[in-house]
Write a protein that holds these residues in place. Structure first.
Motif, PDB file in Angstrom:
ATOM      1  N   ARG A   1      67.405 -25.719  42.320  1.00 49.59           N
ATOM      2  CA  ARG A   1      68.737 -25.131  42.158  1.00 49.59           C
ATOM      3  C   ARG A   1      68.780 -23.695  42.685  1.00 49.59           C
ATOM      4  NH1 ARG A   1      71.180 -22.732  36.989  1.00 49.59           N
ATOM      5  NH2 ARG A   1      73.411 -22.722  37.424  1.00 49.59           N
TER       6      ARG A   1
ATOM      7  N   TRP B   1      71.771 -20.537  42.639  1.00 52.29           N
ATOM      8  CA  TRP B   1      73.034 -20.269  41.968  1.00 52.29           C
ATOM      9  C   TRP B   1      73.364 -18.776  41.990  1.00 52.29           C
ATOM     10  CZ3 TRP B   1      72.841 -17.012  37.756  1.00 52.29           C
ATOM     11  CH2 TRP B   1      71.562 -16.750  37.241  1.00 52.29           C
TER      12      TRP B   1
ATOM     13  N   ASP C   1      76.586 -22.807  43.177  1.00 55.06           N
ATOM     14  CA  ASP C   1      75.633 -23.622  42.433  1.00 55.06           C
ATOM     15  C   ASP C   1      75.329 -24.851  43.285  1.00 55.06           C
ATOM     16  OD1 ASP C   1      74.045 -24.876  40.540  1.00 55.06           O
ATOM     17  OD2 ASP C   1      75.412 -24.416  38.885  1.00 55.06           O
TER      18      ASP C   1
ATOM     19  N   PRO D   1      80.543 -18.613  37.195  1.00 57.04           N
ATOM     20  CA  PRO D   1      79.853 -19.321  38.282  1.00 57.04           C
ATOM     21  C   PRO D   1      80.627 -19.216  39.601  1.00 57.04           C
ATOM     22  CG  PRO D   1      80.010 -20.703  36.335  1.00 57.04           C
ATOM     23  CD  PRO D   1      80.870 -19.503  36.083  1.00 57.04           C
TER      24      PRO D   1
END
Length: 168
Positions: A95, A97, A107, A104
């Motif tokens: 991941r 991000w 991502d 957020p």
């Protein structure tokens, strides 16, 4: 251009549209030219997390006129970076991000990049002579967006590290 871990980033001059782009950073421990993807990983010292800051308004103007983009990408404090982590074996694929003020923004998974790390290094070695100490910012997932003064940017790449800074 590099901003070491723990330091804030000054909002750059000549822009009203600064954008963030979280990226896996490849740190080279050896150099070479015209490498194959199979040989490229032999150059890797380790990895870090970086944010490629872009003066998007300058980039758009340059693109519209068919001009070079370097003023939009290469400026003081345009590349905040985490500590580098020594690495051997296959590149990170987990991941990646980024958040701005806890919200957020990006991502994704590193393994979903258009070009993988060996391909990126090989292509770069065809364009430039690579040397120990070179840092290659590998590209960013969707979700890039604007930053303003006071924004707090955090992000990371699983297994590699985290990054955090404030735009001042």
């Amino acid at each position: 251009a590099l901003v070491p871990p723990g330091q804030d980033v000054a909002y750059p001059a000549m822009t009203q549209d600064l954008h963030h782009e979280i990226e896996l950073v490849v740190a080279l421990g050896a150099g070479g030219t015209d490498l194959s993807p199979e040989a490229a990983l032999d150059l890797v010292f380790g990895y870090g997390v970086g944010v490629d800051l872009t003066r998007r308004d300058l980039q758009t103007l340059a693109k519209d006129k068919g001009h070079p983009w370097e003023a939009s990408k290469a400026f003081d404090q345009s590349a905040p970076i985490s500590a580098l982590r020594r690495w051997s074996g296959p590149p990170p694929e987990g991941r990646i991000w980024a958040q701005v003020n806890g919200q957020p923004r990006q991502d994704a998974v590193v393994s979903d990049m258009i070009w993988n790390v060996p391909e990126i290094i090989a292509q770069a070695s065809r364009l430039w002579r690579l040397a120990p100490g070179d840092l290659i910012f590998t590209g960013t997932p969707e979700g890039v967006g604007p930053l303003t003064r006071g924004d707090r940017v955090t992000g990371g790449v699983d297994g590699v590290g985290d990054i955090a800074f404030q735009v001042v």
